[in-house]
Design a protein around this motif. Structure first.
Motif, short mmCIF file in Angstrom:
data_model
loop_
_atom_site.label_atom_id
_atom_site.label_comp_id
_atom_site.label_asym_id
_atom_site.label_seq_id
_atom_site.Cartn_x
_atom_site.Cartn_y
_atom_site.Cartn_z
N GLU A 1 0.83 -1.21 0.00
CA GLU A 1 0.00 0.00 0.00
C GLU A 1 0.86 1.26 0.00
O GLU A 1 0.50 2.26 -0.62
CB GLU A 1 -0.94 -0.01 1.20
CG GLU A 1 -2.06 -1.05 1.05
CD GLU A 1 -3.10 -0.96 2.14
OE1 GLU A 1 -2.79 -0.41 3.23
OE2 GLU A 1 -4.23 -1.45 1.91
N ARG A 2 2.02 1.22 0.65
CA ARG A 2 2.94 2.35 0.61
C ARG A 2 3.39 2.64 -0.82
O ARG A 2 3.64 3.78 -1.21
CB ARG A 2 4.17 2.06 1.49
CG ARG A 2 5.14 3.23 1.62
CD ARG A 2 6.47 2.76 2.20
NE ARG A 2 6.30 2.05 3.45
CZ ARG A 2 7.17 1.17 3.92
NH1 ARG A 2 8.27 0.87 3.26
NH2 ARG A 2 6.95 0.57 5.08
N LEU A 3 3.49 1.57 -1.63
CA LEU A 3 3.93 1.71 -3.02
C LEU A 3 2.77 1.94 -3.98
O LEU A 3 2.95 1.93 -5.19
CB LEU A 3 4.71 0.45 -3.43
CG LEU A 3 6.01 0.22 -2.64
CD1 LEU A 3 6.61 -1.13 -3.00
CD2 LEU A 3 7.01 1.33 -2.89
N GLY A 4 1.57 2.14 -3.45
CA GLY A 4 0.42 2.50 -4.28
C GLY A 4 -0.34 1.33 -4.88
O GLY A 4 -1.14 1.52 -5.81
N VAL A 5 -0.13 0.13 -4.37
CA VAL A 5 -0.82 -1.04 -4.89
C VAL A 5 -2.17 -1.20 -4.18
O VAL A 5 -2.25 -1.07 -2.96
CB VAL A 5 0.02 -2.31 -4.67
CG1 VAL A 5 -0.71 -3.55 -5.15
CG2 VAL A 5 1.36 -2.19 -5.38
N LEU B 1 6.83 -4.21 -10.00
CA LEU B 1 6.76 -2.79 -9.67
C LEU B 1 8.00 -2.02 -10.08
O LEU B 1 7.98 -0.79 -10.15
CB LEU B 1 6.53 -2.61 -8.17
CG LEU B 1 5.24 -3.22 -7.59
CD1 LEU B 1 5.10 -2.86 -6.12
CD2 LEU B 1 4.01 -2.76 -8.38
N GLY B 2 9.11 -2.73 -10.32
CA GLY B 2 10.35 -2.06 -10.71
C GLY B 2 10.97 -1.26 -9.58
O GLY B 2 11.58 -0.21 -9.82
N VAL B 3 10.83 -1.74 -8.35
CA VAL B 3 11.27 -1.01 -7.16
C VAL B 3 12.31 -1.83 -6.40
O VAL B 3 12.15 -3.03 -6.23
CB VAL B 3 10.07 -0.72 -6.23
CG1 VAL B 3 10.53 -0.15 -4.90
CG2 VAL B 3 9.08 0.20 -6.90
N ASP B 4 13.38 -1.19 -5.97
CA ASP B 4 14.28 -1.85 -5.02
C ASP B 4 14.47 -1.03 -3.75
O ASP B 4 15.04 -1.50 -2.77
CB ASP B 4 15.63 -2.21 -5.64
CG ASP B 4 16.37 -1.03 -6.21
OD1 ASP B 4 15.98 0.12 -5.92
OD2 ASP B 4 17.35 -1.25 -6.95
N ASP B 5 13.96 0.20 -3.74
CA ASP B 5 13.98 1.04 -2.54
C ASP B 5 12.53 1.31 -2.14
O ASP B 5 11.81 2.04 -2.81
CB ASP B 5 14.70 2.35 -2.83
CG ASP B 5 14.89 3.21 -1.58
OD1 ASP B 5 14.20 2.95 -0.56
OD2 ASP B 5 15.71 4.14 -1.62
N VAL B 6 12.12 0.69 -1.03
CA VAL B 6 10.72 0.81 -0.61
C VAL B 6 10.56 1.83 0.52
O VAL B 6 9.49 1.92 1.14
CB VAL B 6 10.15 -0.56 -0.17
CG1 VAL B 6 10.24 -1.56 -1.30
CG2 VAL B 6 10.86 -1.08 1.08
N GLY B 7 11.63 2.58 0.80
CA GLY B 7 11.54 3.62 1.82
C GLY B 7 11.66 3.10 3.24
O GLY B 7 11.18 3.74 4.18
N ALA B 8 12.31 1.96 3.41
CA ALA B 8 12.43 1.35 4.73
C ALA B 8 13.66 1.85 5.48
O ALA B 8 14.63 2.31 4.88
CB ALA B 8 12.49 -0.17 4.60
N SER B 9 13.61 1.71 6.80
CA SER B 9 14.73 2.06 7.67
C SER B 9 14.84 1.00 8.75
O SER B 9 13.88 0.73 9.47
CB SER B 9 14.49 3.44 8.31
OG SER B 9 15.52 3.76 9.22
#
Length: 237
Positions: A22-26, A116-124
């Motif tokens: 959901e953070r990635l807009g799915v 999604l073509g994402v490898d950085d999901v904004g995590a810490s």
């Protein structure tokens, strides 16, 4: 697709998958009719008994663009075993539905990186981490370095290589029950390699493997936590 194992024992992993997607807009749906993927039955030779399970899977997930699961093991079953079960049933309609649905079923890291073509999901996650590539994700799905690519983009995370990473942890579902001594010996090897890394956290894409190795680490009072990849990626600053 939360999978039986996660639904029963690790529901936080399912919640973590939801948060990341959901953070990635799915737009995420959770069909309540979903049940077992059928892998335990197929692996122990009960292919006929798996037919209604595969039918249920098809009915539950039809109409979705993609099916995402936090388990290489269960996704491997859908992509490789469902066709075998459907052919054995003699039901051409079921075989057709499986052929249409199986390629749209993805292991969590596959979906993030490939779809999604994402490898950085904004995590810490500011911890020293090592990653265990589970057998089905490594060998059946060819997930490769996708999980590591995701972990390397997590803020504050130090990723250290796991010695003999490609070796099985020894769980193997019913293998751990039928061959307990061998399973424990393999798991002990994996736990020893984890300790060699000095990692605070062991991460994997299958909670079944983490349950096995984590249990051994816990009995040793090793102080190493185990977390599913999704739970790491769900954490934000």
């Amino acid at each position: 697709m939360i999978t039986c194992f996660n639904d029963a024992l690790f529901p936080d992993t399912g919640r973590a998958v939801l948060r990341v997607l959901e953070r990635l807009g799915v737009e995420v749906g959770f069909p309540p009719a979903q049940a077992c993927c059928g892998q335990p039955m197929v692996n122990t030779g009960y292919l006929d008994e798996a037919v209604p399970v595969v039918r249920n899977f098809v009915r539950a997930f039809e109409g979705y663009d993609a099916i995402v699961a936090p388990s290489g093991s269960c996704v491997g079953s859908v992509r490789h075993q469902h066709a075998l079960v459907a052919r054995r049933s003699g039901d051409a309609g079921l075989a057709s539905a499986v052929a249409e649905l199986s390629p749209r079923t993805y292991e969590f890291s596959e979906f993030l990186v490939d779809v999604l073509g994402v490898d950085d999901v904004g995590a810490s996650f500011p911890h020293r981490v090592t990653y265990h590539p589970t057998c089905h994700s490594l060998r059946m799905l060819g997930v490769g370095d996708r999980p590591q690519r995701l972990l390397r983009k997590v803020r504050g995370l130090q990723l250290v290589d796991l010695p003999a990473a490609a070796e099985c942890c020894g769980f193997g579902g019913t293998f751990a029950v039928k061959n307990a001594d061998t399973s424990v010996a393999m798991g002990a090897d994996k736990a020893r390699h984890v300790l060699e890394t000095g990692a605070e956290v062991l991460v994997a894409g299958d909670n079944s493997c983490l349950l096995h190795v984590g249990g051994l680490l816990s009995r040793q009072r090793a102080g190493v936590r185990v977390l599913h990849l999704a739970e790491v990626l769900a954490v934000t600053a």
